[in-house]
Design a protein around this motif. Structure first.
Motif: not given
Length: 243
Positions: A127-154
């Motif tokens: 059993k695990s109880t993790y405290i996590v501290m993610p740090l990510d760089l997020k790349y946002n694609a062009i917004r298409l009306h009310n939708v905007r896909p993205y990718m991230l890594a970190g």
């Protein structure tokens, strides 16, 4: 004559399709944008809830005990856990942002250990109880009306604060660093931004705890630790962000 007629029919159909497509595009362009200026904020906050599936990858070294036993460890199935995170997002420019998402993960893994000679099977729940501290760089694609896909890594440092039990067959270290990569989609709703996201994480360190003074009075139980050269963890994380 028949050929000309076919060409005329083809042109008429193409014009109808083009006209319909143009009308549809016009309707889409007239669609009201929800929260049109939300991405112009220098920073913003939010939270997320989700599920994650932790797994362990075992590397065996072929150790054979004095009794001729050869033990093989595996995690035969996924055991989804629950996670909750905060969100701090810093806008860098139109396409990039830096995200810090501290939180807690609650999960369980069942490990089966099998002697390849006798077929004897042992089992242990971790059993695990993790405290996590993610740090990510997020790349946002062009917004298409009310939708905007993205990718991230970190990177994602994790600290397991669950209480360790002495005399466990296997014992894991309490900290690790994982590399992560993922993708998602921002959905702009009238009152907030909703983003489903999936992320794949791979551990960089060996989690196996080799120093086992708790087994000094029962050295036979060390055979499980001695049968492994390293243990690394992976995670698949599905989260739903509200920003």
């Amino acid at each position: 004559m028949q050929t000309r007629r076919n060409i005329s029919v083809f042109i008429c159909i193409a014009l109808m399709i083009f006209s319909g497509s143009a009308t549809l595009n016009a309707q889409r362009n007239d669609k009201v944008l929800n929260r049109p200026y939300t991405d112009l904020r220098h920073w913003h906050m939010g939270f997320s809830v989700g599920l994650f599936a932790p797994t362990l990858g075992f590397t065996h070294n072929g150790y054979v005990t004095e009794n001729g036993e050869t033990w093989f460890m595996e995690q035969p199935s996924y055991s989804p856990g629950f996670c909750v995170n905060g969100l701090f997002d810093l806008r860098l420019n139109e396409y990039f942002s830096l995200r810090f998402t501290p939180g807690m993960y609650f999960g369980n893994r069942t490990i089966k250990m099998r002697d390849n000679i006798s077929g004897t099977i042992e089992q242990q729940d971790i059993k695990s109880t993790y405290i996590v501290m993610p740090l990510d760089l997020k790349y946002n694609a062009i917004r298409l009306h009310n939708v905007r896909p993205y990718m991230l890594a970190g990177v994602m440092p994790v600290f397991d604060v669950a209480k360790r039990r002495n005399r466990d067959l296997l014992q894991l270290k309490s900290s690790d660093i994982l590399l992560s990569i993922g993708f998602g989609c921002d959905l702009y709703l009238p009152y907030f931004k909703f983003a489903p996201e999936i992320k794949f994480c791979i551990g960089l360190t060996d989690l196996l705890q080799r120093n086992r003074p708790d087994l000094d009075d029962d050295p036979d139980r060390l055979k499980f630790t001695q049968s492994l050269s390293k243990v690394r963890q992976q995670m698949v994380v599905l989260t739903f962000y509200f920003e």
